[in-house]
Design an enzyme around this catalytic site. Structure first.
Site, mmCIF file in Angstrom:
data_model
loop_
_atom_site.group_PDB
_atom_site.id
_atom_site.type_symbol
_atom_site.label_atom_id
_atom_site.label_comp_id
_atom_site.label_asym_id
_atom_site.label_seq_id
_atom_site.Cartn_x
_atom_site.Cartn_y
_atom_site.Cartn_z
ATOM 1 N N TYR A 144 49.130 117.847 37.528
ATOM 2 C CA TYR A 144 48.916 116.430 37.859
ATOM 3 C C TYR A 144 50.006 115.606 37.207
ATOM 4 O O TYR A 144 50.319 115.797 36.034
ATOM 5 C CB TYR A 144 47.539 115.970 37.361
ATOM 6 C CG TYR A 144 47.242 114.508 37.631
ATOM 7 C CD1 TYR A 144 47.026 114.052 38.921
ATOM 8 C CD2 TYR A 144 47.176 113.589 36.577
ATOM 9 C CE1 TYR A 144 46.751 112.709 39.172
ATOM 10 C CE2 TYR A 144 46.886 112.246 36.826
ATOM 11 C CZ TYR A 144 46.677 111.814 38.118
ATOM 12 O OH TYR A 144 46.401 110.484 38.358
ATOM 13 N N ASP A 239 56.881 117.194 32.310
ATOM 14 C CA ASP A 239 55.899 116.114 32.207
ATOM 15 C C ASP A 239 55.023 116.402 30.996
ATOM 16 O O ASP A 239 54.124 117.235 31.034
ATOM 17 C CB ASP A 239 55.062 116.024 33.488
ATOM 18 C CG ASP A 239 54.050 114.881 33.423
ATOM 19 O OD1 ASP A 239 53.932 114.259 32.348
ATOM 20 O OD2 ASP A 239 53.369 114.629 34.437
ATOM 21 N N LYS A 267 50.093 108.663 27.042
ATOM 22 C CA LYS A 267 48.913 108.956 26.215
ATOM 23 C C LYS A 267 49.155 108.729 24.713
ATOM 24 O O LYS A 267 49.105 107.581 24.275
ATOM 25 C CB LYS A 267 48.388 110.343 26.560
ATOM 26 C CG LYS A 267 47.938 110.353 28.042
ATOM 27 C CD LYS A 267 47.140 111.539 28.509
ATOM 28 C CE LYS A 267 46.613 111.252 29.907
ATOM 29 N NZ LYS A 267 47.003 112.179 30.935
HETATM 30 C C1 LIG Z 1 47.502 111.647 32.374
HETATM 31 C C2 LIG Z 1 48.708 112.251 32.987
HETATM 32 C C3 LIG Z 1 49.559 111.524 33.842
HETATM 33 C C4 LIG Z 1 49.228 110.130 34.323
HETATM 34 O O1 LIG Z 1 49.170 109.220 33.298
HETATM 35 P P1 LIG Z 1 48.357 107.833 33.522
HETATM 36 O O2 LIG Z 1 48.605 107.080 32.258
HETATM 37 O O3 LIG Z 1 46.933 108.225 33.748
HETATM 38 O O4 LIG Z 1 48.953 107.175 34.708
HETATM 39 C C5 LIG Z 1 50.709 112.132 34.274
HETATM 40 N N1 LIG Z 1 51.034 113.377 33.910
HETATM 41 C C6 LIG Z 1 50.238 114.111 33.103
HETATM 42 C C7 LIG Z 1 50.652 115.489 32.715
HETATM 43 C C8 LIG Z 1 49.043 113.586 32.636
HETATM 44 O O5 LIG Z 1 48.234 114.329 31.871
#
Ligand SMILES: *Cc1c(COP(=O)(O)O)cnc(C)c1O
Length: 429
Positions: A144, A239, A267
């Site tokens: 994701y 990511d 995060k």
């Molecule tokens: C949470 C997450 C996102 C998206 O971040 P948001 O702040 O929810 O938009 C993208 N990539 C990874 C790996 C994530 O865990």
């Protein structure tokens, strides 16, 4: 436990907010019961509006590595609030936070701040496309990367390499530029490069996948990706929105020797405030506006209150690197306890830990990719989740999420959670 007030609050929310929530996973669709509405947090605990107290293993889905209401983070936020909420002009705290990140990540010379992980990834992909002059991107099924159009894709019919939209509202004209490969399967990546005749701007991956449950990439797989990207002139994007400062101080890059070309963060770098970031070497970042032609902007980007929260959090982590040893010791103790509780009633479970991240599947085989993950017993998970919630253990409400240990998760909390797991497993097996 009584949930009467939360049930009523959910009904009220439903009338004015789609599904009653502002992010779908919060709705408890995959598990039993309705979501507790939170009144407040305190260190490692959450409290709901019915007065129930929970050990929090969700931690706002990752950001809260110091738990709730950490005194240092709170103080720096309040101090920043008193100077003003936002200026839309440069502040030195942005440079300070950038320096913390650049100092830790070898692959980053320069970093730009945005307001979410979604925005970070979306911008990184635009930059990769701008730098390479190519439209196609490659992602992995089960990873994701936020909800931007190019990334809401699923495999098309048959063994199609190019993706189709996974949500109405996403143009197929866009997702046809997103290729899908299988996690931990280099042959599937080679096939994509061949099918696209090498015309791929970037490969984006969660080097430690946390959004199909916790599924780390094999080191040899990451090495193979690095080689393929070099061979075809594609950029490799890690990511690390979730794994950054969670798997280790340097995220996956503190564990693997493979170096990406670009990194996305989020995060933990906001400590609970809305912050995302993307970074790369100076040459790549020079393509970004206003230095270069690739456009990207944000009214609230680098917000001083959010930056202050992130800066304090990262400084605290950097000052206490041994915390990560304690995190993984506690995480292992917890999932080993869960697995033993399951084994005691002959229910198979596989587990995984990376730093403060933990995952468990009701499954009898190792999970290497999304197809493996999908074989987990989601009905068993739903019952387990409900039983644990009723005993004051707040776990992510889906078997495809990662759990988290934080600095104020104590051994007693872990022991209490394992004890609850034994009770629940005996009841549901
Ligand atoms: C949470 C997450 C996102 C998206 O971040 P948001 O702040 O929810 O938009 C993208 N990539 C990874 C790996 C994530 O865990």
């Amino acid at each position: 436990m009584a949930y009467d007030k939360s049930i009523e609050a959910f009904d009220e929310a439903y009338k004015v907010i789609p599904g009653g929530v502002d992010s779908p996973v919060r709705a408890f669709s995959g598990v039993e019961g309705t979501p507790p509405f939170i009144s407040h947090g305190e260190a490692g605990y959450l409290f709901d509006i019915d007065g129930n107290k929970y050990i929090d293993y969700v931690q706002s889905w990752g950001p809260l590595i110091f738990g709730h209401c950490d005194a240092d983070i709170e103080a720096s936020v309040i101090e920043a609030v008193k100077r003003g909420l936002s200026f839309g002009a440069p502040t030195t705290v942005e440079t300070d936070l950038a320096n913390e990140i650049v100092g830790l990540f070898e692959s980053i010379d320069k970093v730009r701040f945005v307001s979410s992980g979604t925005e970070a990834v979306m911008s990184a992909i635009r930059l990769a496309r701008g730098v390479t002059g190519r439209d196609n991107i490659l992602k992995f099924t089960g990873c994701y990367h936020g909800h931007s159009d190019s990334l809401l894709v699923q495999a098309g019919s048959g063994l199609a390499t190019f993706g189709t939209p996974s949500s109405p509202g996403v143009p197929a004209d866009l997702t046809k530029h997103t290729l899908l490969a299988t996690y931990n399967d280099l042959a599937s990546v080679k096939k994509c490069f061949k099918d696209a005749r090498g015309n791929i701007a970037c490969v984006i991956i969660e080097p430690i996948a946390g959004n199909m449950g916790l599924v780390p990439a094999d080191e040899t797989f990451l090495e193979g990706l690095r080689d393929l990207c070099d061979e075809y002139g594609a950029l490799l994007i890690f990511d690390e929105v979730m794994s950054g400062f969670r798997a280790s101080l340097k995220g996956a890059q503190g564990i693997s020797t493979v170096k990406p070309d670009m990194v996305t963060l989020g995060k933990v770098i906001g400590a609970g405030m809305p912050v995302g970031a993307f970074g790369a070497n100076a040459e790549i970042m020079a393509h970004l506006s206003p230095e270069g032609p690739v456009y990207q902007a944000g009214t609230l980007s680098g917000n001083p209150v959010a930056m202050a929260a992130g800066l304090t959090s990262l400084k605290k982590l950097k000052a206490n690197p041994s915390m990560y040893v304690a995190f993984s010791t506690k995480a292992k103790k917890l999932v080993d306890g869960f697995a033993k509780a399951a084994a005691a009633v002959n229910v198979p479970m596989v587990t995984e830990v990376r730093g403060s991240m933990f995952g468990f599947f009701f499954s009898n085989k190792p999970v290497k990719n999304f197809a493996d993950a999908c074989e987990n017993d989601t009905k068993m998970f739903a019952k387990f989740h409900k039983g644990m919630l009723d005993r004051g253990i707040y776990l992510a409400c889906s078997s495809y999420e990662t759990g988290f240990i934080c600095a104020v998760t104590t051994d007693e909390m872990i022991e209490q959670s394992i004890k609850a797991a034994y009770e629940v497993m005996a009841e549901i097996a």
